[in-house]
Write an enzyme that holds these catalytic residues in place. Sequence first.
Site, PDB file in Angstrom:
ATOM      1  N   ASP A 150       0.909  -1.148   0.000  1.00 40.86           N
ATOM      2  CA  ASP A 150       0.000   0.000   0.000  1.00 40.86           C
ATOM      3  C   ASP A 150       0.943   1.191   0.000  1.00 40.86           C
ATOM      4  O   ASP A 150       1.617   1.448   1.007  1.00 40.86           O
ATOM      5  CB  ASP A 150      -0.885   0.021   1.248  1.00 40.86           C
ATOM      6  CG  ASP A 150      -1.868   1.182   1.188  1.00 40.86           C
ATOM      7  OD1 ASP A 150      -1.441   2.312   0.896  1.00 40.86           O
ATOM      8  OD2 ASP A 150      -3.072   0.959   1.421  1.00 40.86           O
ATOM      9  N   HIS A 151       1.029   1.889  -1.107  1.00 41.22           N
ATOM     10  CA  HIS A 151       2.125   2.860  -1.205  1.00 41.22           C
ATOM     11  C   HIS A 151       2.000   3.999  -0.200  1.00 41.22           C
ATOM     12  O   HIS A 151       2.971   4.676   0.095  1.00 41.22           O
ATOM     13  CB  HIS A 151       2.311   3.366  -2.643  1.00 41.22           C
ATOM     14  CG  HIS A 151       1.353   4.428  -3.056  1.00 41.22           C
ATOM     15  ND1 HIS A 151       0.098   4.152  -3.491  1.00 41.22           N
ATOM     16  CD2 HIS A 151       1.468   5.770  -3.101  1.00 41.22           C
ATOM     17  CE1 HIS A 151      -0.526   5.281  -3.796  1.00 41.22           C
ATOM     18  NE2 HIS A 151       0.295   6.285  -3.566  1.00 41.22           N
ATOM     19  N   HIS A 189      -5.804   2.859   1.208  1.00 33.39           N
ATOM     20  CA  HIS A 189      -5.028   3.990   1.732  1.00 33.39           C
ATOM     21  C   HIS A 189      -5.686   4.646   2.962  1.00 33.39           C
ATOM     22  O   HIS A 189      -5.034   4.916   3.963  1.00 33.39           O
ATOM     23  CB  HIS A 189      -4.834   5.050   0.650  1.00 33.39           C
ATOM     24  CG  HIS A 189      -4.263   4.502  -0.635  1.00 33.39           C
ATOM     25  ND1 HIS A 189      -3.325   3.502  -0.673  1.00 33.39           N
ATOM     26  CD2 HIS A 189      -4.507   4.825  -1.934  1.00 33.39           C
ATOM     27  CE1 HIS A 189      -3.007   3.229  -1.934  1.00 33.39           C
ATOM     28  NE2 HIS A 189      -3.721   4.018  -2.721  1.00 33.39           N
TER      29      HIS A 189
END
Length: 505
Positions: free
Chosen positions: A188-189, A251
Site C-alpha cells: 500500500d504505497h 489507503h
Amino acid sequence: MDAERKAVEPCSIVIFGASGDLTARKLIPALYHLFKEKQLPAAFRVIGFARREKTDDSWRAELRVALDEFSRTKPVDDVAWAAFAQNVVYCMGDLTDPAAYAKLEQLLNSFGDARLRNNLLFYLATSPSQFGDVAEQLHNAKLLHRHGGEGWQRLVVEKPFGHDLASAHALNNELTRFAHERQVFRIDHYLGKETVQNILMFRFSNSIFERLWNRESVDHVQITVSEKMGVGGRGGYYEEAGALRDMLQNHILQVLSLVAMEPPVSLEAESIRDEKVKLLKSIRALKPEDVAKQVVRGQYFAGVVGGQPQTGYRQETKVKPDSNVETYVAAKLYIDNWRWSGVPFYLRTGKCLPLGASEVRIQFRPTPQVLFSAATGGKLDPNALTLRLQPNEGISIRFNGKVPGTSIGVRPVRMHFSYDTEFGAYTPEAYERLLLEAIAGDATLFIRRDEVETAWHIADAIRQGWEGRSLTNREFYAAGTWGPIAAEELLSQNGHVWRDPQPIK
Ligand code: BG6
C-alpha cells in the site's frame, strides 16, 4: 523501522510486468535513487520480465527516457545511471509459459555470486489475476522455495488485492499455497510515505499530544484524501474499482488505523500489524440501512478544476454513459473500543476536487463557552491539530489567541511545522522506502493477510448498502467542488463541518 541501519544482502529483483507503467514511473526511478544514495546492496541485479521483444540495451534505453521524465531529482546523473544500468537486464517471456521460467532460472544461474542466484525479490507489477499463476510457476520452477532452502525469496504484490473479501481471501489462499505468509509483501504505497510513517512517531513520542488522543479530548477526526485529477486514461480500471475500492479500502483505512490504533508492544512488524488489525476489527459494522445514513458517494460531472475545464466522469474514455461508479466517497465511522467510544471518524476521498491534498485533522473538544461567548457569539473555534500528509508535508496546530488592542477579542491562530524547513527538501518517494524494506525483509510497511481481509469486510458492507441503487441528484458534484451536497449533511447531522485543506501561506 530504521532504513539506514538495515542490513541488505545482495539479491536479484525480478520485475514481472516490466513493460508496464509502474515499472517506468515508480520502480526504476526508486531503484536508481536507492543506488545513487548507496542504499542498495553491494551487489544486485534488476531483471525485467515481460512478453515484448527487447534486448538488455533497448530496455535500458527505454528506462532512461522514462527516468528523465519521472525522476524526483533532475537532471539524471549520467555516471550514476550508467553504473546502475549495468545491473539491469531483460528476460523475455510469457507469464504463463513454463519455458520462460526455465529461461529466468538459467539467467539467474549465470550470476557468479550465489546470493544473486538465491536471494530473490519477485515484484508482481502485473494484473492481480496473474498473481496466483506467477507464484505457481515460480514454485514449479523451484525459484520460490516454500519450505526454506537456500537464500530467501519474497513476493511483492501490488494493489488492487482482490475486489472484495471473497476474492482477496481466494487470492491469499492461492499465494500461500506456494509461499509462506512471511514471504508475501502486499503493497500500500501510502505506508511508504514519510508523513504516514510519522503518525506513529508523532503519537507515541510526544506526551503533550499522547494524553489528549482519546474520547475525553477529541471531538471528532477528519481524514481527507482529495485529488484534483480525474480518472484520465484509467476509466476502464476505475469502472471496476470506484473510490471505495481504489482509495478507501486501502489507503484511507491504513491511515485511519495508524491514527487510532493502540500503542504496539514493540516496533516489530507483527506487533504493529496486530494493533492495526485490532483497530480495523473494532470499527462498528455497517448494516445496509446504516450505509444510507453514514456513507455518501458521489460522481463528478463536467466543471472546472484549477482553471482547466474537466469533462464529466460519464464522458471519460472507457466509462459507461450511465455509470453509477463513485468517484467520491465520504463515511462516518465509529470505533467501538475504550479509547474512541462515541467519537465520529469522518473519512472522504474524491477525484476532481479543488485541491490535491491528504490530511488528518484531530478536532478537540471546545472549552466551556462561558467566558468569551459575548465576544465570539458562542462560537469559539475549538483547537485542532492537522497532520499534513501531502503536499506541504508537516503539522499545524490551531489555537485561540487574543486579538491585540481589543479587550476580550479572541480568534484562532495557527502554528505550522514544515518538513522542508526543518529537514531540507529531501523526501524519498514511497517506493524507495518500500523496495528497501522488502529487500531487507521487514514487513512493517506491508499489509498482512488478516489486515487486507478485514479492510475488505468494511468496504464490502458499504458496497452492499449501495447495491441496486442508482445515483441520485444529490450524489453528483461539479468537477472542481468539494463533493456532493449530501457529504455536507453527513457532518451537519452531528453539528460538524468539513474543514477543507488550506494552502499554507
Ligand atoms: C492509487 C490510486 O492507489 O493512489 C489512484 O489507484 C490514486 O487512483 C493514487 O490517484 C493516489 O496516490 P498519491 O500518492 O498520489 O496520493
